[in-house]
Design a protein around this motif. Structure first.
Motif, short mmCIF file in Angstrom:
data_model
loop_
_atom_site.label_atom_id
_atom_site.label_comp_id
_atom_site.label_asym_id
_atom_site.label_seq_id
_atom_site.Cartn_x
_atom_site.Cartn_y
_atom_site.Cartn_z
N ARG A 1 0.82 -1.24 -0.05
CA ARG A 1 -0.11 0.15 0.04
C ARG A 1 0.96 1.37 -0.20
O ARG A 1 2.11 1.22 0.23
CB ARG A 1 -0.71 0.07 1.14
CG ARG A 1 -1.92 -1.03 1.51
CD ARG A 1 -3.07 -1.00 0.53
NE ARG A 1 -3.98 0.06 1.02
CZ ARG A 1 -4.97 0.07 1.91
NH1 ARG A 1 -5.04 -1.29 2.59
NH2 ARG A 1 -5.50 0.97 2.40
N THR A 2 0.34 2.34 -0.34
CA THR A 2 1.02 3.50 -0.16
C THR A 2 1.64 3.83 1.10
O THR A 2 0.93 4.12 2.03
CB THR A 2 0.39 4.82 -0.71
OG1 THR A 2 -0.30 4.59 -2.05
CG2 THR A 2 1.05 5.95 -0.86
N PHE A 3 2.97 3.92 1.34
CA PHE A 3 3.58 3.89 2.61
C PHE A 3 3.18 5.16 3.51
O PHE A 3 3.06 5.14 4.62
CB PHE A 3 4.99 4.00 2.37
CG PHE A 3 5.93 3.94 3.56
CD1 PHE A 3 6.56 4.92 4.09
CD2 PHE A 3 5.65 2.69 4.48
CE1 PHE A 3 7.62 4.65 5.19
CE2 PHE A 3 6.38 2.75 5.69
CZ PHE A 3 7.17 3.61 6.04
N ASN A 4 3.05 6.19 2.72
CA ASN A 4 2.88 7.57 3.40
C ASN A 4 1.36 7.99 3.56
O ASN A 4 1.11 8.87 4.31
CB ASN A 4 3.37 8.96 2.61
CG ASN A 4 2.81 8.96 1.31
OD1 ASN A 4 1.87 8.27 0.96
ND2 ASN A 4 3.30 9.93 0.65
N ASN A 5 0.78 6.71 3.66
CA ASN A 5 -0.88 6.56 4.23
C ASN A 5 -0.73 6.00 5.74
O ASN A 5 -1.85 5.88 6.28
CB ASN A 5 -1.55 5.87 3.29
CG ASN A 5 -2.10 6.62 2.10
OD1 ASN A 5 -1.98 7.97 2.23
ND2 ASN A 5 -2.66 6.25 0.91
#
Length: 125
Positions: A27-31
């Motif tokens: 998944r998008t890490f900075n989420n």
């Protein structure tokens, strides 16, 4: 789903240093806000440190404040734990954890949806 893989554990000496890393995928890490927890033999898992999705906010347990530093590299989907001035009581399995980013970063296990498999840190006196 987020997959978390820790590395960097091992044997350290009292007063020495170790650096743990956790790589995330899926998944998008900075989420995600990220944290490290640890569990010593015979004890409950406990909060060590956490970092907000942006890296601007960090939080530490009193037992590690001033000795451990959490950081993250969102371009590399990685969070690090730099452990200095190690003590024998730092001996534990260290777990990386992720929670969807929010206005508050959790200090509690229940706040985290994804966990790594853990990496052993042993500190000799």
């Amino acid at each position: 789903q987020v997959q978390l893989v820790e590395s960097g554990g091992g044997l350290g000496q009292a007063g020495g240093s170790l650096r743990l890393s956790c790589v995330a995928s899926g998944r998008t890490f900075n989420n995600f806000d990220m944290a490290w927890f640890r569990q010593a033999p015979g004890k409950d898992r406990e909060f060590v440190t956490a970092i907000s999705w942006s890296g601007r906010r960090t939080y530490y347990a009193d037992s590690v404040k001033g000795r451990f530093t959490i950081s993250r590299d969102n371009a590399k989907n990685t969070v690090h734990l730099q452990m200095n001035s190690l003590k024998p009581e730092d001996t534990a399995v260290y777990y990386c954890a992720a929670e969807p980013r929010g206005s508050v970063v959790s200090y509690y296990e229940s706040g985290y949806d994804y966990w790594g498999q853990g990496t052993q840190v042993t500190v000799s006196s």
